[in-house]
Scaffold this active site. Structure first.
Site, mmCIF file in Angstrom:
data_model
loop_
_atom_site.group_PDB
_atom_site.id
_atom_site.type_symbol
_atom_site.label_atom_id
_atom_site.label_comp_id
_atom_site.label_asym_id
_atom_site.label_seq_id
_atom_site.Cartn_x
_atom_site.Cartn_y
_atom_site.Cartn_z
ATOM 1 N N MET A 36 -44.326 -14.774 36.639
ATOM 2 C CA MET A 36 -45.167 -15.011 38.416
ATOM 3 C C MET A 36 -43.591 -13.579 39.019
ATOM 4 S SD MET A 36 -45.043 -18.353 39.670
ATOM 5 C CE MET A 36 -44.219 -19.143 40.232
ATOM 6 N N GLY A 37 -43.596 -12.863 38.437
ATOM 7 C CA GLY A 37 -42.788 -11.636 38.515
ATOM 8 C C GLY A 37 -41.050 -11.799 39.790
ATOM 9 N N LEU A 39 -38.804 -10.214 38.106
ATOM 10 C CA LEU A 39 -38.029 -9.901 36.724
ATOM 11 C C LEU A 39 -36.220 -10.512 37.014
ATOM 12 C CD1 LEU A 39 -40.926 -8.131 35.195
ATOM 13 C CD2 LEU A 39 -40.618 -10.268 35.600
ATOM 14 N N GLU A 41 -33.428 -11.186 33.963
ATOM 15 C CA GLU A 41 -33.102 -10.660 31.933
ATOM 16 C C GLU A 41 -33.251 -12.194 31.553
ATOM 17 O OE1 GLU A 41 -31.194 -9.202 29.509
ATOM 18 O OE2 GLU A 41 -31.606 -7.687 31.335
ATOM 19 N N HIS A 43 -36.572 -13.016 32.257
ATOM 20 C CA HIS A 43 -38.348 -12.377 31.684
ATOM 21 C C HIS A 43 -38.009 -11.367 30.857
ATOM 22 C CE1 HIS A 43 -38.742 -13.713 36.175
ATOM 23 N NE2 HIS A 43 -39.865 -14.292 35.178
ATOM 24 N N GLY A 153 -40.378 -19.127 28.762
ATOM 25 C CA GLY A 153 -38.584 -19.752 28.352
ATOM 26 C C GLY A 153 -38.737 -21.061 27.922
ATOM 27 N N LYS A 155 -36.569 -22.682 29.734
ATOM 28 C CA LYS A 155 -36.121 -22.602 30.959
ATOM 29 C C LYS A 155 -36.974 -23.664 31.342
ATOM 30 C CE LYS A 155 -34.144 -21.998 35.491
ATOM 31 N NZ LYS A 155 -35.956 -21.925 36.124
ATOM 32 N N VAL A 182 -31.973 -17.942 29.476
ATOM 33 C CA VAL A 182 -30.524 -17.503 30.210
ATOM 34 C C VAL A 182 -30.045 -17.192 30.801
ATOM 35 C CG1 VAL A 182 -30.763 -14.542 30.275
ATOM 36 C CG2 VAL A 182 -32.327 -15.134 28.726
ATOM 37 N N SER A 192 -35.812 -16.804 39.462
ATOM 38 C CA SER A 192 -36.277 -16.207 40.649
ATOM 39 C C SER A 192 -35.723 -16.110 41.960
ATOM 40 C CB SER A 192 -37.494 -15.418 40.415
ATOM 41 O OG SER A 192 -37.963 -15.204 39.414
HETATM 42 P P1 AMP Z 1 -41.820 -16.845 36.111
HETATM 43 O O1 AMP Z 1 -41.614 -15.722 36.629
HETATM 44 O O2 AMP Z 1 -40.275 -18.056 36.789
HETATM 45 O O3 AMP Z 1 -42.821 -17.740 36.081
HETATM 46 O O4 AMP Z 1 -41.008 -16.940 34.067
HETATM 47 C C1 AMP Z 1 -42.124 -17.005 33.953
HETATM 48 C C2 AMP Z 1 -41.321 -17.178 32.508
HETATM 49 O O5 AMP Z 1 -40.641 -16.757 32.341
HETATM 50 C C3 AMP Z 1 -40.972 -17.980 32.226
HETATM 51 O O6 AMP Z 1 -42.076 -18.458 30.015
HETATM 52 C C4 AMP Z 1 -40.482 -19.110 31.951
HETATM 53 O O7 AMP Z 1 -39.968 -20.046 31.193
HETATM 54 C C5 AMP Z 1 -39.350 -17.959 31.786
HETATM 55 N N1 AMP Z 1 -38.182 -17.932 32.353
HETATM 56 C C6 AMP Z 1 -37.547 -17.598 33.677
HETATM 57 N N2 AMP Z 1 -36.709 -17.683 34.003
HETATM 58 C C7 AMP Z 1 -36.183 -17.605 32.803
HETATM 59 C C8 AMP Z 1 -34.525 -18.041 31.202
HETATM 60 N N3 AMP Z 1 -33.060 -17.784 32.417
HETATM 61 N N4 AMP Z 1 -34.532 -17.777 30.740
HETATM 62 C C9 AMP Z 1 -35.059 -17.994 29.969
HETATM 63 N N5 AMP Z 1 -36.814 -17.625 30.457
HETATM 64 C C10 AMP Z 1 -37.013 -17.886 31.046
#
Ligand code: AMP
Length: 300
Positions: A36-37, A39, A41, A43, A153, A155, A182, A192
């Site tokens: 979802m942008g 971005l 570390e 991502h 992730g 997460k 991470v 984010s």
């Molecule tokens: P989001 O933009 O929050 O929807 O996340 C996009 C992708 O990045 C998802 O698969 C999340 O699980 C992954 N992600 C977000 N934060 C982290 C993090 N701290 N460590 C690893 N992956 C992450």
């Protein structure tokens, strides 16, 4: 690096790349990283893994309205396309897909993809409809990009379980690649949404990683430590932070997500399957999630 806002243009580009590879007698392995942008570390780590394992890396950046509840933060979700493109460029992304809401949903969507059971627990219980929005948009992205692999992730551990289930149930020809969480140097899981936190909330939020880490250590130290004990420890330590408002503290098997009974053992010897220790906690108006997974081999 190429940027696309239209589905058709991205499809044509990928088709041309596949055609060119086929002309050389090669397969084009496409890796997809849906985000979802805004971005960070976390991502970037997904992008790096995708870069190392595929011929072509597609990053999607789309704040997906249908995975937000009516009182959630869709409108104010942080956005910074310029910064995202710079990070993507730095990580060697080949194609960025940044569609508008109208491009993805030209009319209210009548078709949704729903995974039952797994989506009714943990975050699904407090965010009704959230995972239907996730599985619907990820299905669309899988159809548009047709990746060989897609990166998610840990997460969002429940999301990984739900997407893996959907992929299996609907026979998507995609390998789901889970990636480790991470964290900031002080332990806070990157998100984010961390940008919403006031300095006091940011400090208070460290209770999540600190408590989860302690829980993991206790479970791995040996002895017959039970799910009930760990749940009580976590509730006590997180509940002791005045700015923390607990949504849930759950211990479940992974990826099945069935809750573990209080008497079930969490130590290596006593556990049959991997176990997920997951928390969701509000700090002011910001809801954060974090987790650790106990595996037979150690922790993800
Ligand atoms: P989001 O933009 O929050 O929807 O996340 C996009 C992708 O990045 C998802 O698969 C999340 O699980 C992954 N992600 C977000 N934060 C982290 C993090 N701290 N460590 C690893 N992956 C992450």
């Amino acid at each position: 690096m190429k940027t696309f806002t239209e589905i058709r243009a991205l499809r044509e580009h990928l088709q041309a790349e596949r055609f060119a590879a086929a002309g050389k007698g090669e397969d084009l392995r496409v890796g997809l990283v849906p985000t979802m942008g805004y971005l960070h570390e976390g991502h970037a780590s997904l992008l790096r893994k995708a870069r190392g394992e595929n011929d072509l890396v597609v990053l999607s950046v789309f704040v997906n309205p249908i995975q937000f509840g009516p009182n959630e933060d869709f409108e104010r979700y942080p956005r910074d396309a310029e910064k995202d493109l710079a990070l993507a460029e730095r990580e060697g992304v080949d194609a960025v897909f940044m569609p508008s809401v109208e491009e993805m949903y030209p009319r209210p969507t009548w078709t949704k993809v729903k995974v039952a059971e797994l989506t009714e627990r943990l975050c699904g219980a407090s965010r009704p409809g959230h995972f239907d929005g996730v599985t619907t948009v990820v299905s669309k992205l899988f159809h548009i990009v047709q990746p060989a692999r897609a990166y998610f992730g840990q997460k969002d551990a429940q999301q990984v379980a739900v997407i893996a289930q959907m992929t299996e149930d609907l026979n998507f020809d995609v390998e789901i690649v889970p990636c480790p969480i991470v964290r900031e140097a002080d332990g806070l899981a990157l998100s984010s949404r961390n940008v919403y936190l006031s300095p006091e909330e940011r400090k208070a939020a460290l209770v999540l990683s600190r408590s989860l880490l302690q829980a993991r250590e206790k479970a791995q130290a040996g002895g017959a430590v039970t799910a009930g004990e760990i749940r009580a420890d976590l509730t006590r330590s997180i509940g002791g932070e005045p700015l923390a408002d607990i949504d849930y503290v759950e211990i479940a098997d992974f990826p099945g997500l069935s809750p573990l009974a209080d008497t079930e053992r969490l130590d290596d010897a006593g556990r049959g399957a991997d176990a997920l220790i997951a928390v969701a906690v509000k700090f002011g108006t910001t809801r954060l999630i974090d987790n650790v997974i106990l595996t037979k081999k150690g922790m993800a």
